[in-house]
Design an enzyme around this catalytic site. Structure first.
Site, PDB file in Angstrom:
ATOM      1  N   ASP A  24      59.580  26.732 -17.807  1.00  0.00           N
ATOM      2  CA  ASP A  24      60.177  27.757 -16.938  1.00  0.00           C
ATOM      3  C   ASP A  24      59.152  28.875 -16.782  1.00  0.00           C
ATOM      4  OD1 ASP A  24      63.387  28.384 -16.146  1.00  0.00           O
ATOM      5  OD2 ASP A  24      61.986  30.074 -16.054  1.00  0.00           O
TER       6      ASP A  24
ATOM      7  N   PHE B  68      75.793  16.007 -10.963  1.00  0.00           N
ATOM      8  CA  PHE B  68      77.180  16.384 -10.653  1.00  0.00           C
ATOM      9  C   PHE B  68      77.825  17.149 -11.802  1.00  0.00           C
ATOM     10  CE2 PHE B  68      75.939  12.600  -8.376  1.00  0.00           C
ATOM     11  CZ  PHE B  68      76.192  12.986  -7.071  1.00  0.00           C
TER      12      PHE B  68
ATOM     13  N   CYS C 252      77.523  27.030  -6.795  1.00  0.00           N
ATOM     14  CA  CYS C 252      77.288  25.754  -6.107  1.00  0.00           C
ATOM     15  C   CYS C 252      78.168  25.528  -4.877  1.00  0.00           C
ATOM     16  CB  CYS C 252      77.468  24.602  -7.077  1.00  0.00           C
ATOM     17  SG  CYS C 252      76.432  24.781  -8.520  1.00  0.00           S
TER      18      CYS C 252
ATOM     19  N   LYS D  63      77.679  27.965  -1.825  1.00  0.00           N
ATOM     20  CA  LYS D  63      76.319  27.828  -1.277  1.00  0.00           C
ATOM     21  C   LYS D  63      76.145  26.470  -0.582  1.00  0.00           C
ATOM     22  CE  LYS D  63      73.304  26.235  -4.371  1.00  0.00           C
ATOM     23  NZ  LYS D  63      72.365  25.177  -4.387  1.00  0.00           N
TER      24      LYS D  63
ATOM     25  N   LYS E 252      84.922  30.944 -13.427  1.00  0.00           N
ATOM     26  CA  LYS E 252      85.891  30.030 -14.041  1.00  0.00           C
ATOM     27  C   LYS E 252      85.811  30.232 -15.553  1.00  0.00           C
ATOM     28  CE  LYS E 252      83.058  25.841 -14.312  1.00  0.00           C
ATOM     29  NZ  LYS E 252      82.997  24.448 -13.962  1.00  0.00           N
TER      30      LYS E 252
HETATM   31  C1  UGA Z   1      80.466  22.234  -9.008  1.00  0.00           C
HETATM   32  C2  UGA Z   1      80.867  20.761  -8.982  1.00  0.00           C
HETATM   33  O1  UGA Z   1      82.171  20.624  -9.522  1.00  0.00           O
HETATM   34  C3  UGA Z   1      79.877  19.914  -9.793  1.00  0.00           C
HETATM   35  O2  UGA Z   1      80.220  18.532  -9.688  1.00  0.00           O
HETATM   36  C4  UGA Z   1      78.482  20.132  -9.240  1.00  0.00           C
HETATM   37  O3  UGA Z   1      77.516  19.400  -9.995  1.00  0.00           O
HETATM   38  C5  UGA Z   1      78.153  21.617  -9.328  1.00  0.00           C
HETATM   39  O4  UGA Z   1      79.115  22.365  -8.555  1.00  0.00           O
HETATM   40  C6  UGA Z   1      76.766  21.809  -8.759  1.00  0.00           C
HETATM   41  O5  UGA Z   1      76.572  21.558  -7.570  1.00  0.00           O
HETATM   42  O6  UGA Z   1      75.841  22.108  -9.533  1.00  0.00           O
HETATM   43  P1  UGA Z   1      80.772  24.222 -10.779  1.00  0.00           P
HETATM   44  O7  UGA Z   1      80.072  25.109  -9.822  1.00  0.00           O
HETATM   45  O8  UGA Z   1      80.389  24.267 -12.211  1.00  0.00           O
HETATM   46  O9  UGA Z   1      80.599  22.677 -10.358  1.00  0.00           O
HETATM   47  O10 UGA Z   1      82.298  24.590 -10.673  1.00  0.00           O
HETATM   48  P2  UGA Z   1      83.682  23.835 -10.415  1.00  0.00           P
HETATM   49  O11 UGA Z   1      84.258  23.387 -11.681  1.00  0.00           O
HETATM   50  O12 UGA Z   1      83.523  22.844  -9.337  1.00  0.00           O
HETATM   51  O13 UGA Z   1      84.560  25.053  -9.875  1.00  0.00           O
HETATM   52  C7  UGA Z   1      84.183  25.733  -8.697  1.00  0.00           C
HETATM   53  C8  UGA Z   1      85.218  26.752  -8.313  1.00  0.00           C
HETATM   54  O14 UGA Z   1      86.407  26.128  -7.834  1.00  0.00           O
HETATM   55  C9  UGA Z   1      85.672  27.697  -9.435  1.00  0.00           C
HETATM   56  O15 UGA Z   1      85.743  28.999  -8.920  1.00  0.00           O
HETATM   57  C10 UGA Z   1      87.050  27.186  -9.819  1.00  0.00           C
HETATM   58  O16 UGA Z   1      87.897  28.186 -10.330  1.00  0.00           O
HETATM   59  C11 UGA Z   1      87.552  26.686  -8.471  1.00  0.00           C
HETATM   60  N1  UGA Z   1      88.593  25.640  -8.604  1.00  0.00           N
HETATM   61  C12 UGA Z   1      88.289  24.439  -9.115  1.00  0.00           C
HETATM   62  C13 UGA Z   1      89.886  25.920  -8.147  1.00  0.00           C
HETATM   63  O17 UGA Z   1      90.188  27.038  -7.651  1.00  0.00           O
HETATM   64  N2  UGA Z   1      90.817  24.943  -8.234  1.00  0.00           N
HETATM   65  C14 UGA Z   1      90.540  23.722  -8.752  1.00  0.00           C
HETATM   66  O18 UGA Z   1      91.458  22.870  -8.789  1.00  0.00           O
HETATM   67  C15 UGA Z   1      89.251  23.463  -9.199  1.00  0.00           C
END
Ligand code: UGA
Length: 437
Positions: free
Chosen positions: A30, A156, A267, A270, A327
């Site tokens: 890094d 993912f 993620c 964006k 989250k």
């Molecule tokens: C997301 C994807 O889930 C991953 O598969 C992916 O690899 C990652 O982006 C990435 O591109 O690097 P992440 O950003 O860690 O992962 O977060 P998520 O768990 O997907 O949650 C995203 C948002 O959706 C959070 O704000 C969460 O609170 C919200 N969410 C999620 C809801 O409001 N309801 C749900 O049922 C699920």
């Protein structure tokens, strides 16, 4: 196997730690010297469950951390995990990945190995073939597919589950051409992850799969959020019961149907913008994706209007925000809906106090002394006119009448329906639940 990992964000650091724990000789690179020092001392720069434990174990084994690219010259495999943020117009920002790939190209020039370069960073379709591969060839003076391999390998993993998802992915995507490098990559991944499907496809398809995945997840969330806004206006209706019932239909599936304040994080928002932007640039109609994004952008207003309905003018009222992380189980506040809400409330001259078990330091970097940071849930609620639950931290389930004792006005707005089954004194409103009749 000698493995190099470029970029030690949550993806790169999790991968470095897991691979080194499995016995590979891993060099994590890094450009941020301070970050490297912290990691070398066994400290994770981000809060991520199990990461620090895995990192410490990896450092005891064979993980080396450095800001010196030349250390990757003996690597058989190099994973690129640098960030690809978004520009103001939604377009993807490639400057960091281009810089990293240039440095890798210079190393390929002098190495006697025939390394495989894996592009894990999220990039729009065509980037690996049209931008990254030519940079590598130019800088190294060598030919792709002959003297080195290049494979698109999107990931993912979810923040807060990074170690679990790195160890047990649901799929491995390998995009590129069918060469000896692809065979080597397939053998490597099938040995590392038994029984995980490996999909071999072209570069552009691999890149598209990543956007398809994230935009589908965003779609499920916007879908349930829109239904939740409808349910909220039907007496006795409950969006969670609707979601659980439709989730039992295997064609729908139960995950990512939890209504809330909208999706945040580094993620989903964006990637939605980048896909809409890219779709437009190739002449495709992206009306559907735009509607998903618009629904998400507007979801926060349902919280504000619930608040206004109950409190009237918000000016000079004290409002407590519970949770600023995007989250639970992370300290990440990037694109967090909670941060967006605080910004909007500050414009309404609201006095804000916040509590988050892990993300307060990051929140302070944004708001400084404009808001009050509380060390505990109860002190955050003290003399408050309303509390809004934004992040689904497990400890918020413990909120009781005792916790609300010192509130000026016992009004709870629960964007995650965590307290829906409790009998609380005062007024309780949850996104997605209609008024009791
Ligand atoms: C997301 C994807 O889930 C991953 O598969 C992916 O690899 C990652 O982006 C990435 O591109 O690097 P992440 O950003 O860690 O992962 O977060 P998520 O768990 O997907 O949650 C995203 C948002 O959706 C959070 O704000 C969460 O609170 C919200 N969410 C999620 C809801 O409001 N309801 C749900 O049922 C699920």
């Amino acid at each position: 196997m000698n493995i190099g990992i470029i970029g030690l964000g949550f993806v790169g650091l999790s991968l470095s730690s897991v691979l080194a724990s499995k016995g590979h000789a891993v060099i994590g690179i890094d450009t941020d010297k301070k970050k490297c020092l912290e990691i070398r001392n066994g400290k994770s720069p981000i809060y991520e469950p199990d990461l620090e434990k895995t990192l410490k174990n990896a450092l005891k084994k064979s993980l080396k951390i450095s800001d010196n690219f030349s250390l990757i010259k003996n690597c058989d495999m190099i994973f690129v995990t640098v960030g690809t943020p978004q520009k103001i117009n939604g377009e993807i920002e490639l400057s960091m990945i281009k810089k990293a790939v240039k440095s890798i190209g210079k190393i390929i020039k002098i190495t006697k190995k025939n390394p495989i370069i894996f592009i894990k960073s999220t990039v729009i379709p065509g980037t690996t073939k049209k931008i990254i591969l030519p940079i590598l060839e130019k800088e190294s003076g060598k030919t792709a597919d002959k003297e080195f391999g290049i494979i698109s390998n999107p990931e993912f993993l979810q923040e807060s589950n990074a170690i679990r998802d790195t160890k047990c992915p649901h799929v491995i995507i390998l995009g590129g051409t069918n060469t000896k490098y692809m065979k080597r990559a397939k053998a490597f991944f099938s040995k590392m992850h038994h029984n995980v499907p490996i999909i071999i496809t072209k570069y552009q398809t691999a890149e598209m799969i990543k956007y398809a995945n994230n935009s589908f997840l965003a779609t499920k969330i916007s879908f349930i959020n829109q239904l939740s806004n409808i349910c909220q206006n039907i007496p006795d209706a409950d969006v969670d019961d609707v979601a659980s019932a439709i989730g039992l239909d295997p064609r729908i599936g139960k995950l990512f149907l939890s209504a809330g304040p909208g999706y945040g994080g580094s993620c989903l928002p964006k990637d939605m913008s980048a896909l809409i932007n890219f779709g437009g640039s190739v002449g495709a109609d992206t009306a559907f994706l735009k509607a998903v994004k618009k629904t998400n952008d507007e979801q926060i207003n349902s919280i504000i209007s619930l608040m206004k309905k109950r409190l009237g003018s918000l000016s000079n009222k004290k409002i407590t925000i519970l949770g600023t992380a995007f989250k639970p189980n992370t300290d990440d506040i990037r694109d967090s809906k909670s941060i967006e809400l605080i910004k909007k409330l500050l414009k309404n001259k609201v006095k804000i106090s916040v509590y988050d078990p892990k993300a307060l330091e990051n929140t302070k970097r944004i708001f400084g002394n404009k808001i009050v940071y509380s060390k505990s849930l109860t002190s955050a609620l003290d003399k408050s006119h309303a509390a809004i639950i934004m992040t689904q931290w497990k400890q918020f389930e413990l909120i009781s009448n005792k916790s609300l004792h010192n509130m000026k006005n016992k009004l709870i707005i629960d964007s995650r329906r965590m307290l829906a089954k409790k009998e609380l004194d005062g007024e309780y409103y949850a996104i997605g639940i209609g008024e009791k009749r």
